[in-house]
Design a protein around this motif. Structure first.
Motif, mmCIF file in Angstrom:
data_model
loop_
_atom_site.group_PDB
_atom_site.id
_atom_site.type_symbol
_atom_site.label_atom_id
_atom_site.label_comp_id
_atom_site.label_asym_id
_atom_site.label_seq_id
_atom_site.Cartn_x
_atom_site.Cartn_y
_atom_site.Cartn_z
ATOM 1 N N PHE A 8 8.758 12.301 -12.277
ATOM 2 C CA PHE A 8 7.562 12.726 -13.006
ATOM 3 C C PHE A 8 7.846 12.944 -14.499
ATOM 4 N N SER A 9 8.703 12.093 -15.065
ATOM 5 C CA SER A 9 9.081 12.270 -16.468
ATOM 6 C C SER A 9 8.897 11.022 -17.318
ATOM 7 N N GLU A 10 8.637 9.876 -16.688
ATOM 8 C CA GLU A 10 8.546 8.619 -17.427
ATOM 9 C C GLU A 10 7.273 7.872 -17.022
ATOM 10 N N PRO A 11 6.138 8.154 -17.665
ATOM 11 C CA PRO A 11 4.900 7.445 -17.323
ATOM 12 C C PRO A 11 5.086 5.925 -17.373
ATOM 13 N N HIS A 12 4.511 5.281 -16.378
ATOM 14 C CA HIS A 12 4.547 3.813 -16.248
ATOM 15 C C HIS A 12 5.899 3.275 -15.792
ATOM 16 N N CYS A 38 0.808 -1.225 0.000
ATOM 17 C CA CYS A 38 0.000 0.000 0.000
ATOM 18 C C CYS A 38 0.841 1.275 0.000
ATOM 19 N N VAL A 39 2.097 1.187 0.431
ATOM 20 C CA VAL A 39 2.941 2.384 0.495
ATOM 21 C C VAL A 39 3.883 2.462 -0.708
ATOM 22 N N VAL A 40 4.639 1.411 -0.949
ATOM 23 C CA VAL A 40 5.682 1.470 -1.976
ATOM 24 C C VAL A 40 5.091 1.529 -3.382
ATOM 25 N N GLY A 41 4.127 0.686 -3.665
ATOM 26 C CA GLY A 41 3.545 0.652 -5.008
ATOM 27 C C GLY A 41 2.993 1.998 -5.460
ATOM 28 N N PRO A 42 2.129 2.619 -4.679
ATOM 29 C CA PRO A 42 1.595 3.930 -5.080
ATOM 30 C C PRO A 42 2.681 4.994 -5.250
ATOM 31 N N LEU A 43 3.699 4.992 -4.375
ATOM 32 C CA LEU A 43 4.771 5.969 -4.523
ATOM 33 C C LEU A 43 5.518 5.780 -5.842
ATOM 34 N N LYS A 44 5.781 4.545 -6.198
ATOM 35 C CA LYS A 44 6.471 4.264 -7.455
ATOM 36 C C LYS A 44 5.649 4.745 -8.653
ATOM 37 N N LEU A 45 4.363 4.445 -8.644
ATOM 38 C CA LEU A 45 3.503 4.853 -9.750
ATOM 39 C C LEU A 45 3.375 6.370 -9.819
ATOM 40 N N TRP A 46 3.344 6.999 -8.668
ATOM 41 C CA TRP A 46 3.147 8.450 -8.625
ATOM 42 C C TRP A 46 4.381 9.200 -9.110
ATOM 43 N N THR A 47 5.577 8.760 -8.730
ATOM 44 C CA THR A 47 6.792 9.518 -9.035
ATOM 45 C C THR A 47 7.279 9.327 -10.473
ATOM 46 N N GLU A 48 6.906 8.258 -11.147
ATOM 47 C CA GLU A 48 7.173 8.075 -12.583
ATOM 48 C C GLU A 48 8.629 8.367 -12.953
ATOM 49 N N ARG A 49 9.531 7.650 -12.337
ATOM 50 C CA ARG A 49 10.954 7.832 -12.637
ATOM 51 C C ARG A 49 11.494 6.617 -13.367
ATOM 52 N N GLY A 50 12.238 6.851 -14.413
ATOM 53 C CA GLY A 50 12.833 5.749 -15.142
ATOM 54 C C GLY A 50 14.007 5.147 -14.397
ATOM 55 N N ALA A 51 14.346 3.915 -14.760
ATOM 56 C CA ALA A 51 15.506 3.250 -14.177
ATOM 57 C C ALA A 51 16.759 3.627 -14.950
ATOM 58 N N PRO A 52 17.940 3.505 -14.350
ATOM 59 C CA PRO A 52 19.182 3.766 -15.090
ATOM 60 C C PRO A 52 19.235 2.931 -16.373
ATOM 61 N N HIS A 53 19.605 3.560 -17.462
ATOM 62 C CA HIS A 53 19.701 2.938 -18.784
ATOM 63 C C HIS A 53 18.345 2.713 -19.453
ATOM 64 N N TYR A 54 17.250 2.982 -18.753
ATOM 65 C CA TYR A 54 15.938 2.704 -19.330
ATOM 66 C C TYR A 54 14.980 3.887 -19.224
#
Length: 249
Positions: A147-151, A125-141
């Motif tokens: 808030f720059s990489e939807p999904h 309930c905490v980690v999942g929503p934060l990840k979806l909300w912040t929309e950050r890409g992974a290194p190299h991807y």
């Protein structure tokens, strides 16, 4: 001789002390009261805000990624890749559940499984929503910016949050078998290994991992505050020791 089960034997200022081979540290109130929790939350918020308004922090992430890429020979890569599997959330959750179910059977009570369910619900309930909300890409991807990489779901590092929370749960479940030093090592060593290898392998940005460390410790402290021994459960699921377990000798 009295056969002890998963019951509270005594309570002091630090929480419930358990005894016997089926013992579980169902509650160990964290030191320092609530101030460390406030500090952890403030630190997480500060890092998140700094990523939005302070470009040097983004440049640090890029520099750490590029430096790791430049110093990753095959032997180091495969060693780090193997060690990084210490932080796989699903296997850790399954292992904790298996241990808890064994304790449930020994104690004839559902209570050993409650911390496992609590950890799963809290992290989901905490980690999942934060990840979806912040929309950050992974290194190299993807982009290093929030808030720059939807999904995309790089921030914060769920890998590290899971490592902190699940090894803390396992240390509690195994408290009847492991000495204090071993429980401390179980809580600390995998976290250190996963924190380093996750960044070194380029799975997460440095600040993903730093934020995950703060958030994971915070969630672990919150779980430790729950009085699992007093959580209401149906009597049929927590009937108490059988008469045979109350014998004296």
């Amino acid at each position: 001789m009295r056969v002890r089960s998963w019951r509270r034997e005594a309570v002091d200022g630090e929480g419930a002390r358990m005894a016997g081979p089926a013992a579980v540290a169902v509650r160990s109130v964290p030191r320092g009261g609530w101030w460390p929790d406030v500090g952890l939350l403030a630190g997480f918020v500060a890092i998140t805000g700094a990523l939005l308004v302070w470009p040097p922090l983004l440049r640090l992430d890029l520099a750490v990624r590029d430096g790791s890429d430049a110093h990753r020979p095959p032997v180091a890569y495969w060693t780090a890749w193997t060690a990084n599997h210490l932080g796989q959330g699903t296997p850790l959750a399954v292992l904790a559940l298996v241990v808890a179910l064994v304790l449930c059977w020994r104690a004839r009570s559902v209570r050993p499984v409650l911390p496992v369910l609590g950890a799963e619900i809290l992290t989901y309930c905490v980690v999942g929503p934060l990840k979806l909300w912040t929309e950050r890409g992974a290194p190299h991807y993807g982009s290093v910016a929030l808030f720059s990489e939807p999904h995309q779901t790089s921030y914060p590092s769920g890998h590290l949050v899971n490592t902190i929370v699940w090894y803390a749960v396992l240390a509690g479940l195994l408290s009847g078998w492991l000495p204090a030093a071993a429980r401390t090592a179980l809580r600390v060593v995998p976290v250190a290994v996963v924190a380093v290898t996750t960044v070194y392998l380029g799975y997460h940005w440095f600040t993903d991992t730093l934020a995950g460390l703060l958030l994971g410790v915070l969630l672990g402290r919150l779980l430790a505050r729950v009085p699992w021994q007093r959580v209401p459960v149906p009597a049929a699921l927590d009937p108490g020791p059988r008469d045979a377990d109350r014998g004296t000798g």
